[in-house]
Design a protein around this motif. Structure first.
Motif, PDB file in Angstrom:
ATOM      1  N   UNK A 254       0.857  -1.188   0.000  1.00  0.00           N
ATOM      2  CA  UNK A 254       0.000   0.000   0.000  1.00  0.00           C
ATOM      3  C   UNK A 254       0.891   1.234   0.000  1.00  0.00           C
ATOM      4  N   UNK A 255       0.665   2.131  -0.953  1.00  0.00           N
ATOM      5  CA  UNK A 255       1.454   3.352  -1.082  1.00  0.00           C
ATOM      6  C   UNK A 255       0.539   4.561  -0.997  1.00  0.00           C
ATOM      7  N   UNK A 256       0.947   5.532  -0.161  1.00  0.00           N
ATOM      8  CA  UNK A 256       0.140   6.732   0.050  1.00  0.00           C
ATOM      9  C   UNK A 256       1.039   7.965  -0.045  1.00  0.00           C
ATOM     10  N   UNK A 260       2.794  16.586  -1.076  1.00  0.00           N
ATOM     11  CA  UNK A 260       3.818  16.668  -2.119  1.00  0.00           C
ATOM     12  C   UNK A 260       5.224  16.429  -1.568  1.00  0.00           C
ATOM     13  N   UNK A 261       5.896  15.409  -2.104  1.00  0.00           N
ATOM     14  CA  UNK A 261       7.255  15.089  -1.674  1.00  0.00           C
ATOM     15  C   UNK A 261       7.356  14.127  -0.518  1.00  0.00           C
ATOM     16  N   UNK A 262       6.244  13.692   0.040  1.00  0.00           N
ATOM     17  CA  UNK A 262       6.262  12.759   1.180  1.00  0.00           C
ATOM     18  C   UNK A 262       5.427  11.534   0.816  1.00  0.00           C
ATOM     19  N   UNK A 263       6.073  10.375   0.808  1.00  0.00           N
ATOM     20  CA  UNK A 263       5.395   9.143   0.424  1.00  0.00           C
ATOM     21  C   UNK A 263       5.672   8.043   1.451  1.00  0.00           C
ATOM     22  N   UNK A 264       4.641   7.298   1.813  1.00  0.00           N
ATOM     23  CA  UNK A 264       4.759   6.163   2.731  1.00  0.00           C
ATOM     24  C   UNK A 264       4.330   4.898   1.999  1.00  0.00           C
ATOM     25  N   UNK A 265       5.061   3.829   2.255  1.00  0.00           N
ATOM     26  CA  UNK A 265       4.797   2.552   1.588  1.00  0.00           C
ATOM     27  C   UNK A 265       4.863   1.435   2.624  1.00  0.00           C
ATOM     28  N   UNK A 266       3.833   0.577   2.661  1.00  0.00           N
ATOM     29  CA  UNK A 266       3.764  -0.510   3.631  1.00  0.00           C
ATOM     30  C   UNK A 266       3.587  -1.832   2.893  1.00  0.00           C
ATOM     31  N   UNK A 267       4.251  -2.877   3.404  1.00  0.00           N
ATOM     32  CA  UNK A 267       4.183  -4.176   2.758  1.00  0.00           C
ATOM     33  C   UNK A 267       3.946  -5.302   3.746  1.00  0.00           C
ATOM     34  N   UNK A 268       3.262  -6.347   3.277  1.00  0.00           N
ATOM     35  CA  UNK A 268       2.962  -7.519   4.093  1.00  0.00           C
ATOM     36  C   UNK A 268       3.008  -8.748   3.201  1.00  0.00           C
TER      37      UNK A 268
END
Length: 295
Positions: A254-256, A260-268
């Motif tokens: 999941x990527x959010x 602008x310029x700030x991105x968070x990415x979570x994986x399972x």
């Protein structure tokens, strides 16, 4: 009269759409952080770090990149926490149109280990070819070429060891690429491993892809590794990815874009064949996250 042909992708980018769909945006082995900044004087900086869940080791690097667009020059210097110094010099479209020169070197002061790879790339409509010279290993000369026409792609790669005077590896690929879909077939490892990939942009919000790999040297006769996945855009700032392989490993990403310029990415990642295994299922599952800040 035939239409003008676009420049085909390079050898390493054949099947890229499928590989990106199935390989990117799944942080599963720990926590990663990346910070990018740029200055008005054409210098950019990137600091990256990651903590591996299994080994608990923390690694990172700092990179500085200088751009001189009028002269087609890019100079990059990287220093890693493993005490490896990397330097890259790129010169594009200066000797001739479509010609790019690239020198990549690395040095480990503690051991004296060093590498140097010189690359020449030539691109024009319908043709993308590259030549590599690994100066300290062999030396080894590697060349690859991709020819494209009306969406059809044909590519090949070969490596030649100058000292031993013999070809050390070769590979070939064919494919077809269109705006909505792409199909690629690779014969790798001296034509001992075969991989087929497929990518389809179903609509503006959904992408799908699959990849199958058959290794003739595998101890499991006739076994084919299969992986399928999809990407769904939830809105303009977020998307969800999912993939599963024939070993029963289900991965979610999941990527959010927070701003602008700030991105968070979570994986399972879940081993669906060991969900009820209370003794060892924890080790079978993986979780991770990555955060990117770009100024």
């Amino acid at each position: 009269m035939s239409l003008p042909q676009p420049v085909p992708p390079s050898w390493k980018d054949l099947g890229k759409s499928s590989n990106d769909l199935l390989g990117k945006d799944f942080p599963l082995n720990g926590v990663a952080l990346e910070v990018k900044t740029a200055t008005p004087s054409n210098v950019s900086f990137k600091v990256g770090g990651n903590r591996d869940t299994k080994s608990t080791l923390i690694g990172g690097d700092i990179e500085a990149k200088f751009f001189n667009k009028p002269h087609g020059l890019v100079f990059t210097q990287t220093w890693t926490t493993s005490n490896v110094l990397k330097t890259q010099v790129e010169i594009d479209n200066q000797i001739a149109k479509g010609v790019k020169l690239d020198l990549q070197t690395s040095l480990t002061p503690d051991t004296g280990s060093k590498t140097a790879l010189f690359t020449t790339t030539y691109k024009q409509p319908g043709l993308h070819t590259r030549a590599f010279l690994d100066i300290f290993k062999g030396p080894t000369f590697t060349a690859d070429t991709v020819v494209g026409r009306d969406g059809f792609l044909v590519g090949a790669e070969a490596s030649y060891n100058v000292t031993d005077a013999k070809i050390t590896k070769y590979a070939a690929a064919i494919g077809y690429s269109a705006p909505e879909y792409a199909v690629t077939l690779h014969g790798l490892g001296n034509l001992t491993t075969f991989a087929a990939s497929y990518y389809h942009r179903v609509n503006s919000d959904v992408e799908a892809g699959a990849k199958a790999v058959y290794d003739t040297r595998s101890s499991t006769a006739g076994a084919v590794a299969l992986e399928v996945g999809t990407k769904v855009y939830l809105d303009s700032a977020a998307f969800l990815k999912a993939k599963i392989n024939n070993s029963g490993i289900l991965a979610l990403g999941y990527t959010q874009n927070l701003r602008p310029g700030v991105r968070a990415n979570f994986g399972l990642a879940l081993d669906t064949q060991r969900l009820n295994d209370t003794t060892s299922s924890v080790a079978a599952h993986k979780v991770g996250a990555s955060f990117t800040f770009e100024g």
